[in-house]
Design a protein around this motif. Structure first.
Motif, mmCIF file in Angstrom:
data_model
loop_
_atom_site.group_PDB
_atom_site.id
_atom_site.type_symbol
_atom_site.label_atom_id
_atom_site.label_comp_id
_atom_site.label_asym_id
_atom_site.label_seq_id
_atom_site.Cartn_x
_atom_site.Cartn_y
_atom_site.Cartn_z
ATOM 1 N N VAL A 365 -1.827 22.162 22.553
ATOM 2 C CA VAL A 365 -2.569 21.153 21.792
ATOM 3 C C VAL A 365 -1.636 20.050 21.288
ATOM 4 C CG1 VAL A 365 -3.910 20.727 19.682
ATOM 5 C CG2 VAL A 365 -4.396 22.741 21.088
ATOM 6 N N LEU A 366 -0.556 20.449 20.629
ATOM 7 C CA LEU A 366 0.288 19.462 19.942
ATOM 8 C C LEU A 366 1.192 18.660 20.866
ATOM 9 C CD1 LEU A 366 -0.240 21.794 17.532
ATOM 10 C CD2 LEU A 366 1.233 20.189 16.336
ATOM 11 N N GLU A 367 1.388 19.122 22.096
ATOM 12 C CA GLU A 367 2.282 18.393 23.003
ATOM 13 C C GLU A 367 1.749 17.000 23.343
ATOM 14 O OE1 GLU A 367 2.512 19.746 27.148
ATOM 15 O OE2 GLU A 367 0.871 21.122 26.704
ATOM 16 N N TYR A 368 0.463 16.773 23.113
ATOM 17 C CA TYR A 368 -0.140 15.485 23.475
ATOM 18 C C TYR A 368 -0.022 14.442 22.363
ATOM 19 C CZ TYR A 368 -2.048 18.051 27.409
ATOM 20 O OH TYR A 368 -2.164 18.814 28.552
ATOM 21 N N TYR A 369 0.573 14.819 21.239
ATOM 22 C CA TYR A 369 0.684 13.897 20.112
ATOM 23 C C TYR A 369 2.154 13.527 19.908
ATOM 24 C CZ TYR A 369 -4.075 15.444 19.420
ATOM 25 O OH TYR A 369 -5.412 15.726 19.614
ATOM 26 N N GLN A 370 2.556 12.412 20.521
ATOM 27 C CA GLN A 370 3.957 12.006 20.495
ATOM 28 C C GLN A 370 4.421 11.581 19.107
ATOM 29 O OE1 GLN A 370 3.758 9.063 23.767
ATOM 30 N NE2 GLN A 370 5.222 10.371 24.842
ATOM 31 N N SER A 371 3.488 11.235 18.245
ATOM 32 C CA SER A 371 3.871 10.799 16.898
ATOM 33 C C SER A 371 4.346 11.966 16.038
ATOM 34 C CB SER A 371 2.698 10.089 16.217
ATOM 35 O OG SER A 371 1.564 10.935 16.161
ATOM 36 N N ILE A 372 4.137 13.197 16.501
ATOM 37 C CA ILE A 372 4.666 14.374 15.802
ATOM 38 C C ILE A 372 5.918 14.836 16.539
ATOM 39 C CG2 ILE A 372 4.255 16.787 15.201
ATOM 40 C CD1 ILE A 372 1.425 16.111 14.573
ATOM 41 N N LYS A 373 7.034 14.703 15.864
ATOM 42 C CA LYS A 373 8.334 14.967 16.476
ATOM 43 C C LYS A 373 8.629 16.457 16.579
ATOM 44 C CE LYS A 373 13.180 13.619 15.788
ATOM 45 N NZ LYS A 373 14.081 12.820 14.912
ATOM 46 N N GLN A 374 8.301 17.199 15.536
ATOM 47 C CA GLN A 374 8.573 18.639 15.488
ATOM 48 C C GLN A 374 7.559 19.278 14.555
ATOM 49 O OE1 GLN A 374 12.567 19.626 14.248
ATOM 50 N NE2 GLN A 374 12.274 21.829 14.462
ATOM 51 N N TYR A 375 7.270 20.565 14.815
ATOM 52 C CA TYR A 375 6.287 21.245 13.972
ATOM 53 C C TYR A 375 6.582 22.738 13.916
ATOM 54 C CZ TYR A 375 4.268 22.265 18.548
ATOM 55 O OH TYR A 375 4.094 22.676 19.843
ATOM 56 N N LYS A 376 5.983 23.377 12.933
ATOM 57 C CA LYS A 376 6.137 24.822 12.759
ATOM 58 C C LYS A 376 4.871 25.360 12.112
ATOM 59 C CE LYS A 376 9.287 28.210 10.608
ATOM 60 N NZ LYS A 376 10.530 28.342 9.828
ATOM 61 N N ILE A 377 4.373 26.480 12.649
ATOM 62 C CA ILE A 377 3.167 27.093 12.107
ATOM 63 C C ILE A 377 3.569 28.294 11.275
ATOM 64 C CG2 ILE A 377 1.011 28.267 12.658
ATOM 65 C CD1 ILE A 377 2.494 25.904 15.171
ATOM 66 N N ILE A 378 3.119 28.355 10.033
ATOM 67 C CA ILE A 378 3.467 29.440 9.114
ATOM 68 C C ILE A 378 2.204 30.187 8.723
ATOM 69 C CG2 ILE A 378 4.502 30.025 6.878
ATOM 70 C CD1 ILE A 378 6.039 27.347 7.082
ATOM 71 N N GLN A 379 2.235 31.521 8.871
ATOM 72 C CA GLN A 379 1.091 32.337 8.471
ATOM 73 C C GLN A 379 1.513 33.400 7.467
ATOM 74 O OE1 GLN A 379 -0.976 34.737 11.521
ATOM 75 N NE2 GLN A 379 -2.886 34.404 10.401
ATOM 76 N N ASP A 380 0.863 33.373 6.307
ATOM 77 C CA ASP A 380 1.135 34.353 5.259
ATOM 78 C C ASP A 380 -0.017 35.339 5.091
ATOM 79 O OD1 ASP A 380 3.655 33.259 4.536
ATOM 80 O OD2 ASP A 380 2.639 31.671 3.431
ATOM 81 N N ASN A 381 -1.204 34.983 5.602
ATOM 82 C CA ASN A 381 -2.363 35.864 5.521
ATOM 83 C C ASN A 381 -3.286 35.587 6.710
ATOM 84 O OD1 ASN A 381 -4.478 33.776 4.704
ATOM 85 N ND2 ASN A 381 -2.930 33.525 3.079
#
Length: 443
Positions: A365-381
């Motif tokens: 999904v996120l590979e198509y949005y060049q304006s986002i340089k880097q990302y991280k998904i965090i799950q606590d629950n």
């Protein structure tokens, strides 16, 4: 001029300098290079016979010489206990053969990316065996010993032997992580003068290098690229081919720092398993084998390290074996095939509706949005996730991007996750220094 001189230098290195090095340092590097070339010529039945023989030998050896296994009544592999990273860490002395003294063995540290630092021991001879296998994989990209090489690595403390290797192998060694765009640009400019350059390193770093090359329009003469250490996502592959040429051979490998080089891609979109060296099992949560074609936990048995045999070692990875009926008829090599390496067991997001998303669900999904340089998904629950993101100032960014991303992820999860975004200036890497897309804090 350099291009014309290269075949002569490669020949001198292979037939004069490396043989002298093997004698001086007591190595068997060239012998094992030849061994792996011979394995490549074997038939499927011959490779299976070699693997079965090596497996039988290492299991019997472990029961006779390794304290951890001496009381074992196991008659085949499935009856051996699963070896976890915690056991490897806490019982390392009991896992070493009584025929070897630990102070005379090479010590190899794991990356610690799973959260548990562990280490293994092996003889110098086995270290040369692994170096030869690594070089053999590199040769699948078209690389020849002595070609210009740009290598990204974690260790900046180069030993005397590694420094010699860098000199003779014409290797430019660069730190793998924490590189700024300026440093990447300088690396590109420095190496753009080299002919027939090969790149080896972490896909995430090579991807960043490619993005800088595209943005700065820096042209380089790249002949081949070898990836190891983390995941080669499709978006990375696209950037690398755009930057360095669509015909550039890209080799993706699968191994770990504990001294296991398990599988490598060649001409297929799946991995050749190095069956003379390892035996792979894919099992469910209870340790039972899953059918080929289904995802499961990777258990690996090393068939070549008697000093510290790793039997049914649980790496913490998820993978899928290719069903035999789907094997290509005209494949180049006859090793067994691994269909896909999913990633670490912690590289998944879970929900209270039983829906599981792996790391590729997000990259897709996120590979198509060049304006986002880097990302991280965090799950606590199980009810929510936080997506940290860094904006790429080169592109226009507005909140509609986040709305669009959230909509697509909601469709994947059937709206069972509360998705929140957090803009940050820096994303913290793992202890090993590697970037991490998913951080699961579920117990």
């Amino acid at each position: 001029m350099e291009k014309d001189f290269m075949p002569f230098y490669n020949a001198v290195l292979k037939h004069l300098i490396l043989p002298i090095g093997d004698v001086v340092f007591g190595g068997t590097y060239l012998k094992y290079l030849k061994t792996w070339s011979e394995y490549d010529q074997k038939s499927e039945s011959e490779l299976l016979s070699i693997q079965e023989q090596n497996l039988s030998v290492i299991l019997e050896y472990a029961k006779n010489h390794v304290p951890f296994y001496k009381q074992s009544k196991a008659t085949d592999l499935s009856e051996f206990p699963i070896l976890t990273k915690s056991i490897l860490r806490d019982s390392s002395k009991e896992l070493i053969s009584d025929e070897y003294k630990v102070e005379k063995l090479d010590k190899h540290y794991s990356s610690g990316s799973s959260g548990i630092q562990s280490f293994t021991y092996m003889t110098k001879d086995h270290t040369f065996f692994l170096r030869a296998l690594q070089t053999h994989w590199w040769q699948w990209s078209g690389y020849s010993i002595g070609n210009n090489l740009l290598q990204f690595g974690i260790s900046q403390k180069r030993s005397f032997l590694k420094t010699l290797k860098d000199v003779f192998y014409k290797c430019t060694y660069v730190k793998a992580f924490g590189l700024s765009e300026t440093e990447l640009k300088e690396t590109l400019i420095k190496t753009s003068e080299k002919k027939q350059l090969f790149i080896a390193g972490y896909p995430s770093v090579i991807n960043q290098l490619a993005k800088v090359a595209i943005y700065e329009n820096i042209k380089t003469d790249i002949s081949g690229i070898i990836c190891f250490g983390d995941k080669l996502f499709e978006s990375y592959r696209k950037n690398i081919h755009e930057a360095f040429g669509s015909n550039t051979k890209l080799v993706d490998t699968y191994g770990c720092a504990e001294g296991l080089l398990m599988a490598c891609k060649h001409e297929l979109d799946c991995y050749y398993i190095m069956s003379p060296h390892v035996y792979l099992e894919i099992v469910d949560d209870l340790g039972n084998p899953v059918q080929d074609g289904n995802m499961g936990h990777v258990l690996v048995t090393c068939l070549t390290n008697k000093a510290m045999p790793l039997i049914r070692y649980k790496l913490g990875d998820l993978a899928i074996k290719l069903p035999k009926e789907h094997y290509p008829k005209n494949r180049t090599l006859n090793y067994p095939l691994l269909q896909k390496v999913i990633g670490r067991e912690t590289d998944v997001i879970k929900t209270n509706k039983g829906i599981t998303l792996n790391v590729h669900s997000f990259t897709g999904v996120l590979e198509y949005y060049q304006s986002i340089k880097q990302y991280k998904i965090i799950q606590d629950n199980l009810k929510s996730i936080i997506i940290e993101y860094i904006v790429d100032e080169k592109y226009n960014f507005n909140d509609s991007v986040l709305v669009d991303i959230k909509s697509k992820l909601n469709s994947l999860t059937h709206n069972c996750l509360d998705i929140n975004f957090k803009k940050v200036s820096k994303i913290k890497p793992t202890k090993s220094g590697k970037p991490q897309i998913i951080e699961s804090n579920l117990t």
